[in-house]
Design a protein around this motif. Structure first.
Motif, PDB file in Angstrom:
ATOM      1  N   SER A  80       0.905  -1.296   0.065  1.00 38.95           N
ATOM      2  CA  SER A  80      -0.026   0.035  -0.064  1.00 38.95           C
ATOM      3  C   SER A  80       1.072   1.198   0.196  1.00 38.95           C
ATOM      4  O   SER A  80       2.155   1.123   0.258  1.00 38.95           O
ATOM      5  N   PRO A  81       0.629   2.614  -0.164  1.00 36.84           N
ATOM      6  CA  PRO A  81       1.259   3.675  -0.098  1.00 36.84           C
ATOM      7  C   PRO A  81       2.158   3.820   0.948  1.00 36.84           C
ATOM      8  O   PRO A  81       1.878   3.358   2.249  1.00 36.84           O
ATOM      9  N   GLN A  82       3.381   4.330   0.889  1.00 37.76           N
ATOM     10  CA  GLN A  82       4.375   4.477   1.645  1.00 37.76           C
ATOM     11  C   GLN A  82       3.778   4.875   3.167  1.00 37.76           C
ATOM     12  O   GLN A  82       4.475   4.537   4.389  1.00 37.76           O
ATOM     13  N   THR A  83       3.136   5.771   3.185  1.00 34.42           N
ATOM     14  CA  THR A  83       2.770   6.481   4.597  1.00 34.42           C
ATOM     15  C   THR A  83       1.962   5.593   5.306  1.00 34.42           C
ATOM     16  O   THR A  83       1.855   5.760   6.478  1.00 34.42           O
ATOM     17  N   TRP A 174       0.289  11.768  -6.933  1.00 34.94           N
ATOM     18  CA  TRP A 174       0.879  11.494  -5.875  1.00 34.94           C
ATOM     19  C   TRP A 174       2.343  11.392  -5.977  1.00 34.94           C
ATOM     20  O   TRP A 174       3.223  11.761  -4.979  1.00 34.94           O
ATOM     21  N   ARG A 175       2.831  10.962  -7.101  1.00 35.09           N
ATOM     22  CA  ARG A 175       4.092  10.977  -7.506  1.00 35.09           C
ATOM     23  C   ARG A 175       5.079  12.339  -7.525  1.00 35.09           C
ATOM     24  O   ARG A 175       6.269  12.217  -7.231  1.00 35.09           O
ATOM     25  N   SER A 181       8.112  10.749  -2.621  1.00 32.15           N
ATOM     26  CA  SER A 181       7.749  10.022  -3.871  1.00 32.15           C
ATOM     27  C   SER A 181       8.558  10.449  -4.968  1.00 32.15           C
ATOM     28  O   SER A 181       8.142  10.218  -6.175  1.00 32.15           O
ATOM     29  N   ASP A 186      11.642   7.902  -3.779  1.00 27.84           N
ATOM     30  CA  ASP A 186      11.040   6.494  -4.256  1.00 27.84           C
ATOM     31  C   ASP A 186      11.951   5.811  -5.303  1.00 27.84           C
ATOM     32  O   ASP A 186      11.956   4.584  -5.228  1.00 27.84           O
TER      33      ASP A 186
END
Lengths: 371, 371, 371, 371
Positions: A80-83, A174-175, A181, A186
């Motif tokens: 899932s997303p890094q956060t 988001w990137r 990101s 990333d």
């Protein structure tokens, strides 16, 4: 042979690739632990249900805590997303469940540290999804270096260049937001991890980075890009080698320009992921007049190749890296032994990212020991 | 068609290549000035006589002042050691004779400045022997960049890596002594010149360098190596691009790894002198699904190729670069116009060398305006 | 050191390249015979005078007999149309003057035989301009094969593909008329010569050929093309190897696709003239897991390279092949010894051409002993 | 989404790869038919049981008739020795069950004909395992040809060269016995199939073949090799193109040298399976001075790539070809429509094999219409 239930958080690109890997790893490697796809979690219940059907999971949820708590889930993959990495990983460790977490380890150095600490305190198996070091060619590079065949390493050129944001009219997403990101945040961790593995610890570095396209179209007009499009790093390794690293998402023409060139006192290696089944090896002691870079095509005599193809030159692909990774995760779970790359390795990559940011912003060499 | 007498100082590798170029340039390009090989100078009278016979010169001398003063010598090529460049060039300018001087311009920034000043004050034609920018492929790269085909340049990777001192048992010699003969001093100027030409001025840089093999065999035992075996540079260009440069004489497997990769907002270029007849071009606006790096083989439609071969793919070699250079020198002499690269361009390369040394020794970014 | 006067017949592409080679060969190889460019002959007096000035000859003529008879002309290079080769060569031999004749030896097998007989009867030095076998890489291939490093040859793929007539709107010219100027007649001899050299005699073959574009624009409308645009050959060698050869002037994208791949019982070789400074060598006995094709860049340790460049990787070009050829011709003249390829070798290539035509037209395998 | 039970006959290299493909195809392509691995059959009950466990099948048998008759088996993959193909396929068709049969279709032309007839009479879905045409790059080649981008095809070079029997001390085994297992019998069908697909029907051919190593070690001493180690073919296509094909199992250095080069009137294509993620495309109409072979890296915009990787350059591998094949088989089963390559296509390849054998043995051109 024993079955082991998996929960996967995230059904994007990596979530899907992990699902496919779980489904084929048993047959490919004849593993003694055989994964089942138990629960898939995405951000909504409906989406999760749809993707679970598509990807062949038994159940689904829009709430990752349910996945972590599911008694049939015996091991967890975080894609899932890094956060979200930190919270999920900590919960998993609290539940005593092994975790394979996608890179980067978290959204910040603080995250990475906390996750590493939690993993060690819980004494639960932990891995980071740096899958590029798992291609047969990359493993062969490691083997050749370890064996001393290229002698002492003196220089490294490493890069991870792509062009997915080369088009200035590509919209903000988001990137294009936030340190975690960009290219340093990333893209660089993969290569930092590889360089740490292949060459060893970095002692100091100086970095430069840049936003090439300052703003990008958004739904409401234009949005400022807040992270780096490209970055360059000079570094010195503990073993005396020096190196350059480059990262870019605007390098037109480079699609998966994850590449390295490693020069030693006895030989050299060259690799480019865009031709992932070849490793180029120069052996300094080869006969005069017959020396040159040899294009070694991966084959059954190289690490982890034979399980995929009996014949050399047939070639493995991106998905196969994740099958090898899945096998290693299963081996770690079964043995309880740490298998590279652990969260500790993920933290080392994160330290390099943060040091690079600091160096860039301060415009000076920095020592890694300060991070 | 008119004859013009040449004097060449030095009969080593470059001296010989210049002699051959002078002998063939007329037929290759049907030049209106036709060079004759009048006087060859080396360090001794005897050696000079022998080499003059071998290389087809009418006369010889062990004293370069005789060559400069010879009335039949109307133009001078300096291919002697770097430390001699300054004095010879100044004498030639004083005599009003055009000079083609091998790179680097002198043995120090002070030399380069003095030579540049003398050339400008004397208003005599002057060139520096940065011949790599003269291959048809390099000229094509310049043409493509100038035409805007790759848009604004955003990133440059450039390197000049060889391995002629990779063997630690190779004996100490002039190459292992003094700043002017190491990788920054001797290898980097070619590539700095090219990068200035292709990309534009550099505003700031940070450099690192290293002696890999601290001492080498000498006649009396071992001798300390006093200059760098390899060096890395990060830089920022005035036009906003960023870049990395690497230089090495210990990069095992690289024979003439003079190579660059230039990324722009609309396309990219790749070049490696080891395959000097190809330029790789990625055009961002090419049709989707048909994009990729195109291997352009040099041919008659490219700069200065047709004089050598009517058919594409036949290929030019190292010696042909010097024939093109000789043609350009003749054109400059005839027209009186400055032709790239002049001593001024040589000075710019020298400033980058000195800035790199300073940055390395001080461990920090430096601005070019300070050099 | 001794001077030797040359006459060159023809001032087209090859005539010019020979002139340049004569002017530089002495300095490049420090030959004991030093050529002077005495007489240039083209089809008209005026044209000859103009080209002689351009190419640096002392005198000129529109009549090749004058050139042959000129007492200052001590050696002759024939670079005029194929139909003229026979008469000129015979006159030269009658005058006792050494001849370097461009390929193919004549316009027909009958020509080739007559020229070969005349050369042998006159006992005068004779060579054919098959210059591709003179690149350092091709010579290295020969050396490797002779040394037994690839064992017994089992299969050969050879081709000479270009695309200079791929465009159907390219006008008819001498190249599109007559057997001697098509792909079998004009392109194949180079490669047949190389294959005979590298592999050995061919015993039998079966050929196919084709006119792809039946007619081409001419000044008066359209003209039928009367020779082959492409051809394929299967063959069996006396030593047991088998092979395929392809020739084309309509192979889009191939500029100088003179390429071979030779498989032996102990190793293999690959070469492509479009990257003429590399020879790819696979050594079957190399260590397991480290085997692959090695890209050997030509360098000073390879045949005839050092005279051009002291450093490996600097690379020779098309023109340098002719300088090597000129050196060999001078050596042959001085020593009186036959040097490959003699007219006898040229005749062998012509026999293969004629056998290929016969096989194509008769639609069957043919034995070379019948030609 | 619907489940479909599979039976696989054979658990060697291909049997395993099919098992893995069945396990992952659903998740990769989100197919509506979802395969289950029901029954695995090998030559013995015990071996089958062991392999079924390893490869994740529910049941096993040493008798293929049991597999065919198993009601849970709704589709059958035949990956057993060639001599068994016919009988199993006929039984499967009799039971109305779709069949994916490994290449070559049978052990003889008679087998192939009988299998093709049975498939057509039973009106049951049938495919042959020519998986190489399923790589994204090969599909792209097909797309480019179909679109007319390279114009009319004029020449084809195709080869399938490996070196698995290059070592003369490699022991005799099934591969060295009988026409069906030599290079013409076993290697050529893949490439014949591809050439038929990419270029079209072949009208006539002439072939040559050879046993290079006459005997090989066996358990009792030496055993004669009874089939060809290498073979060459010239052919003419119905559309006017001509071509050469080569096949070898003794081509040292070639690991999976399945390669083709296709020249058309408007452009050309080059492909080599050893770098399976690249297709080289030369577009004749590209701008002058910018033309060359473009290395197109497969990406999401190319056929069947996106299901594996969202990013270009990540690359698919050998196993992924079989996943694409499995998807196509599922689509054929669901739709009932024939999907290339059917048994009819397999028969066409077999006719070319038999014609090649005839041509070789009779030493002459043969027309395909006679086979």
């Amino acid at each position: 042979m024993k079955s082991i239930g998996f929960g996967v958080v995230g059904s994007g690109y990596m979530g899907k690739r992990h699902a496919v890997a779980l489904q084929s790893v048993g047959s490919v490697f004849n593993t003694s632990l055989r994964p089942t796809c138990e629960v898939l979690c995405t951000s909504t219940d409906d989406g999760a249900a749809k993707m679970a059907a598509a990807l062949g999971f038994h159940r689904s949820t829009g709430n990752w805590r349910q996945l972590v708590d599911d008694p049939a889930v015996e091991a967890i993959i975080i894609a899932s997303p890094q956060t979200t990495h930190r919270e999920i990983a900590l919960a998993a460790f609290a539940a005593g469940k092994p975790v394979l977490c996608e890179k980067p380890l978290g959204a910040s150095l603080d995250d990475a540290r906390a996750m590493c600490t939690a993993a060690n305190e819980a004494r639960v198996v932990n891995m980071v999804g740096f899958n590029y070091m798992r291609t047969p060619a990359s493993q062969l590079a490691y083997q050749i270096i370890q064996s001393g065949e290229i002698g002492e390493i003196v220089h490294v050129r490493a890069e991870h260049n792509e062009d997915f944001l080369a088009d200035p009219s590509a919209p903000a997403n988001w990137r294009t937001r936030g340190d975690a990101s960009g290219t340093l945040g990333d893209l660089s961790p993969h290569m930092f991890n590889s360089v740490l593995r292949l060459v060893g610890p970095i002692e100091s570095l100086v970095a430069d980075a840049q936003i090439v396209h300052a703003s990008r179209p958004s739904e409401t007009g234009y949005e400022a890009v807040t992270n780096d499009d490209q970055a360059n790093v000079l570094c010195r390794f503990a073993n005396g080698a020096i190196g350059t690293l480059s990262f870019s998402r605007v390098a037109l023409g480079r699609k998966l320009g994850y590449a390295f060139e490693i020069f030693g006192t006895k030989g050299s290696l060259r690799f480019d992921q865009e031709d992932q089944n070849a490793l180029w090896f120069y052996k300094g002691s080869a006969e005069e007049g017959r020396r040159g870079f040899t294009k070694i095509l991966t084959g059954p005599e190289h690490p982890d190749y034979k399980a995929f193809c009996l014949g050399p030159g047939h070639g493995t692909g991106y998905g196969d890296q994740l099958v090898i990774e899945a096998r290693d995760f299963l081996v770690a779970i079964e043995s309880g032994d740490a298998i590279f790359p652990t969260f500790r390795d993920g933290l080392e990559a994160s330290r390099l990212v943060v040091a690079s940011f600091a160096s860039w912003r301060e415009g000076r060499w920095v020592k890694l020991s300060n991070f």
